[in-house]
Enzyme design. Structure first.
Site, PDB file in Angstrom:
ATOM      1  N   CYS A 242       0.874  -1.178   0.000  1.00 42.71           N
ATOM      2  CA  CYS A 242       0.000   0.000   0.000  1.00 42.71           C
ATOM      3  C   CYS A 242       0.909   1.225   0.000  1.00 42.71           C
ATOM      4  O   CYS A 242       2.012   1.178  -0.532  1.00 42.71           O
ATOM      5  CB  CYS A 242      -0.967  -0.015   1.180  1.00 42.71           C
ATOM      6  SG  CYS A 242      -0.188   0.167   2.797  1.00 42.71           S
ATOM      7  N   ARG A 243       0.478   2.298   0.600  1.00 42.00           N
ATOM      8  CA  ARG A 243       1.304   3.509   0.617  1.00 42.00           C
ATOM      9  C   ARG A 243       2.377   3.440   1.692  1.00 42.00           C
ATOM     10  O   ARG A 243       3.547   3.682   1.424  1.00 42.00           O
ATOM     11  CB  ARG A 243       0.434   4.758   0.813  1.00 42.00           C
ATOM     12  CG  ARG A 243       1.236   6.062   0.748  1.00 42.00           C
ATOM     13  CD  ARG A 243       0.349   7.289   0.789  1.00 42.00           C
ATOM     14  NE  ARG A 243      -0.396   7.419   2.021  1.00 42.00           N
ATOM     15  CZ  ARG A 243       0.021   8.083   3.089  1.00 42.00           C
ATOM     16  NH1 ARG A 243       1.185   8.693   3.075  1.00 42.00           N
ATOM     17  NH2 ARG A 243      -0.719   8.155   4.166  1.00 42.00           N
TER      18      ARG A 243
END
Length: 119
Positions: free
Chosen positions: A51-52
């Site tokens: 993800c981020r």
């Protein structure tokens, strides 16, 4: 489990569009938590989830392991990916949109559980 591992990006569509790892498969965490199946072709393959920052990917790993899917988390997410100089496609070349997306933070909801392995 058979087959090569697949990089699974669980960020939301606008974050994916801003830039993602080449060859990654997109499946937003919001869809997975709503019960959506994995994209076709991923069944039976080990997953490396990103993800981020690592928050949502850790949550996704817990969910996937609960579904008996072999999955590990990329520690540091796309921020660490871009900082390491690894390629990013689909967005601005500077990687700023990759690490600056909305909807993620650095706190992990709950413990890692049995699915808390990291890559």
């Amino acid at each position: 489990m058979g087959g090569d591992a697949v990089l699974l990006d669980v960020r939301e569509p606008e974050e994916w569009a801003a830039g993602h790892a080449p060859g990654a498969v997109h499946a937003p965490l919001s869809a997975l938590t709503a019960g959506a199946p994995l994209p076709q072709g991923l069944q039976g393959r080990p997953l490396v989830v990103i993800c981020r920052t690592g928050n949502r990917s850790r949550q996704a790993v817990e969910l996937l392991v609960g579904r008996r899917i072999d999955a590990v988390d990329v520690t540091g997410g796309m921020g660490a990916w871009a900082e390491a100089g690894l390629p990013v496609v689909g967005g601005p070349g500077d990687g700023s949109a990759v690490v600056g997306g909305a909807g993620d933070n650095n706190t992990v909801a709950g413990g890692a559980g049995d699915g808390g392995r990291t890559a």
